[in-house]
Design a protein around this motif. Sequence first.
Motif, PDB file in Angstrom:
ATOM      1  N   VAL A  98       1.427  -4.596  -6.515  1.00 59.34           N
ATOM      2  CA  VAL A  98       1.560  -3.294  -6.938  1.00 59.34           C
ATOM      3  C   VAL A  98       1.646  -3.126  -8.286  1.00 59.34           C
ATOM      4  O   VAL A  98       0.973  -2.410  -8.919  1.00 59.34           O
ATOM      5  CB  VAL A  98       3.166  -2.323  -6.969  1.00 59.34           C
ATOM      6  N   LEU A  99       2.810  -3.856  -9.197  1.00 58.31           N
ATOM      7  CA  LEU A  99       3.099  -3.253 -10.532  1.00 58.31           C
ATOM      8  C   LEU A  99       1.430  -4.134 -11.562  1.00 58.31           C
ATOM      9  O   LEU A  99       1.064  -3.099 -12.380  1.00 58.31           O
ATOM     10  CB  LEU A  99       4.014  -5.013 -10.536  1.00 58.31           C
ATOM     11  N   TRP A 100       0.723  -4.728 -11.241  1.00 56.38           N
ATOM     12  CA  TRP A 100      -0.646  -4.659 -12.465  1.00 56.38           C
ATOM     13  C   TRP A 100      -1.453  -4.587 -11.668  1.00 56.38           C
ATOM     14  O   TRP A 100      -2.002  -3.723 -12.076  1.00 56.38           O
ATOM     15  CB  TRP A 100      -0.790  -6.681 -11.820  1.00 56.38           C
ATOM     16  N   ARG A 101      -2.214  -4.369 -10.473  1.00 53.33           N
ATOM     17  CA  ARG A 101      -3.196  -3.270  -9.639  1.00 53.33           C
ATOM     18  C   ARG A 101      -2.500  -1.488 -10.508  1.00 53.33           C
ATOM     19  O   ARG A 101      -3.489  -1.123 -11.118  1.00 53.33           O
ATOM     20  CB  ARG A 101      -2.649  -3.098  -8.575  1.00 53.33           C
ATOM     21  N   MET A 116       0.657  -1.300  -0.216  1.00 56.91           N
ATOM     22  CA  MET A 116      -0.344  -0.089  -0.048  1.00 56.91           C
ATOM     23  C   MET A 116       0.959   1.570  -0.025  1.00 56.91           C
ATOM     24  O   MET A 116       0.014   1.974  -0.534  1.00 56.91           O
ATOM     25  CB  MET A 116      -1.117   0.415   1.254  1.00 56.91           C
ATOM     26  N   ILE A 117       1.947   1.184   0.553  1.00 61.62           N
ATOM     27  CA  ILE A 117       2.833   2.067   1.030  1.00 61.62           C
ATOM     28  C   ILE A 117       3.492   2.472  -0.233  1.00 61.62           C
ATOM     29  O   ILE A 117       2.939   4.210  -0.897  1.00 61.62           O
ATOM     30  CB  ILE A 117       3.943   2.390   1.648  1.00 61.62           C
ATOM     31  N   ALA A 118       4.136   1.528  -1.516  1.00 60.58           N
ATOM     32  CA  ALA A 118       4.405   1.779  -2.361  1.00 60.58           C
ATOM     33  C   ALA A 118       3.571   2.502  -3.429  1.00 60.58           C
ATOM     34  O   ALA A 118       3.727   3.243  -4.438  1.00 60.58           O
ATOM     35  CB  ALA A 118       4.445   0.448  -3.510  1.00 60.58           C
ATOM     36  N   MET A 119       1.736   1.869  -3.934  1.00 54.32           N
ATOM     37  CA  MET A 119       0.835   2.568  -4.359  1.00 54.32           C
ATOM     38  C   MET A 119       0.463   3.633  -3.854  1.00 54.32           C
ATOM     39  O   MET A 119       0.467   4.727  -5.171  1.00 54.32           O
ATOM     40  CB  MET A 119      -0.435   2.024  -4.354  1.00 54.32           C
ATOM     41  N   GLY A 120       0.550   3.583  -2.477  1.00 49.79           N
ATOM     42  CA  GLY A 120       0.471   5.315  -2.365  1.00 49.79           C
ATOM     43  C   GLY A 120       1.976   6.686  -2.739  1.00 49.79           C
ATOM     44  O   GLY A 120       0.406   7.715  -2.861  1.00 49.79           O
ATOM     45  N   LYS A 171      -7.123   6.123  -2.195  1.00 51.98           N
ATOM     46  CA  LYS A 171      -7.230   6.716  -3.534  1.00 51.98           C
ATOM     47  C   LYS A 171      -7.473   5.552  -4.656  1.00 51.98           C
ATOM     48  O   LYS A 171      -8.368   5.517  -5.531  1.00 51.98           O
ATOM     49  CB  LYS A 171      -5.466   6.973  -3.352  1.00 51.98           C
ATOM     50  N   VAL A 172      -6.959   3.976  -3.779  1.00 53.37           N
ATOM     51  CA  VAL A 172      -7.111   2.778  -4.302  1.00 53.37           C
ATOM     52  C   VAL A 172      -8.841   3.127  -4.393  1.00 53.37           C
ATOM     53  O   VAL A 172      -9.027   2.431  -5.361  1.00 53.37           O
ATOM     54  CB  VAL A 172      -7.073   1.616  -3.946  1.00 53.37           C
ATOM     55  N   PHE A 219      -4.642   0.561 -12.969  1.00 56.92           N
ATOM     56  CA  PHE A 219      -5.341   1.808 -12.652  1.00 56.92           C
ATOM     57  C   PHE A 219      -4.683   2.741 -13.141  1.00 56.92           C
ATOM     58  O   PHE A 219      -5.509   3.561 -13.692  1.00 56.92           O
ATOM     59  CB  PHE A 219      -4.717   2.247 -10.661  1.00 56.92           C
ATOM     60  N   TYR A 220      -3.737   3.052 -13.734  1.00 55.47           N
ATOM     61  CA  TYR A 220      -2.806   4.185 -14.802  1.00 55.47           C
ATOM     62  C   TYR A 220      -4.005   3.937 -15.708  1.00 55.47           C
ATOM     63  O   TYR A 220      -4.019   4.557 -16.516  1.00 55.47           O
ATOM     64  CB  TYR A 220      -1.717   4.543 -14.528  1.00 55.47           C
TER      65      TYR A 220
END
Length: 451
Positions: free
Chosen positions: A223-226, A1-5, A139-140, A230-231
């Motif tokens: 993180v990569l696939w999410r 979650m930190i990396a995604m944030g 955010k997610v 998302f992007y």
Amino acid sequence: MIAMGGAIGVGLFLGAGGRLHAAGPGLILSYALCGAAAFFVMRALGELVLYRPSSGSFITYAREFIGPWAGFAAGWMYWLNWAMAGIAEITAVGVYVHRWLPDLPQWITALIALGALLAVNLASVKLFGELEFWFSVIKVTAIIAFLLVGIGLVISATSIGGHPAGPANLVADGGSFFPHGFGITLIVMQAVVFAYAGVELVGIAAGEAKDPAKVMPKAINGVLWRIGVFYVGSVLLLAMLLPSSVYANGVSPFVTVFTNLGVPWVADVMNAIVLTAALSSCNSGLYSTGRVLRSLADRKEAPAFAGKMSRNHVPYGGVLFTSVVYVGGVVLNYFVPSEAFDIVAAISSLGVVTVWAMVLIAQMQMRKKALRGELVRPSYRMPGAPVTNWIALAFLGLIVVMMGFAGGAEQIAFYAIPGIIGVLGLGWWLVSRRRPEPAPVLEPVLVDIAR
């Protein structure tokens, strides 16, 4: 979650609006290509982290596998990345608040945001982790909700500001997917790389994780696939919901959609969410630069003050050092509020590209040592190495070259490259003179974030 944030911030929530206007739907391709590069960088970093977790992360690996100078350069370029990105984030805070308080100067909002986040980072690493987790959840959740609503609007061909949502909007401007030419799709990749910056935070957090060997592969793959979904998914939907010409620089594209949809309160809710996103990314920047500066200070490659630790195991010296630069960003918002975001985002991208390149090169050097029998590679490895390393490096080089043709803030950043190299070279020369004997490669891990 930190990396995604850290990754899901103003690059998407604010910057995508202006880039869609400039590049058209071709921006989708830019996000896809940069996402592929981020994938390989993260897998390379994952292999290095599983080899030896360290709070110094890529700085440690660059120093060990490329050379001491590389660790110095990687550390300060990463600091430059987040120092500039943090200014972009607090600039975005001012832009978002302006929607509700148009008479409040942008620099005042930026200063208030900086003070609040500084207090959080100086308190404890646990408080940072908790806050960043919930920032990321907001955010997610918001992006997932937007994807679901957006898909519904496209399927139902709902009229948004007089424009029916649907795939037809992908060629609504000039009848082309690239209404302003294919070249602009390459030029805006600098801004897209800035949007992806932050995924490497997972490598820094690994040094403070309880069981990195267990959680890191899962975290990196997730993180990569999410982020890819998302992007790329968000930009694709934005391009189908409205013609790209409707979006504007300095306005969140998500807010633009809901404003044109005629639901003001939803637009205000989305504005609050993207405000949270900006605060989250700035929060991540203070966290990461504090650890990076401490790693450099331990080797006398940064001012001694930057290595100071508090009783709560917070590197407050590095956090305060970065916050001084953020105050400079507040001043920038006072003098050039409309240009502040683009200028610092472009300079930040140079730091991102440098760090990503160091990670790719360090993994290649580690692989060579493993083939010579000097070390054992972890089972979690960079796929397709070293071919994929070289492809990713060539792509990063293309991004830097294209900055020279962009004009405006990107071109300013491009012409600043010789100056940045000169400052780094002078700094390394001074450090080498002061410390003739090389220090040990291994660096201390700070503290388990689980505490």
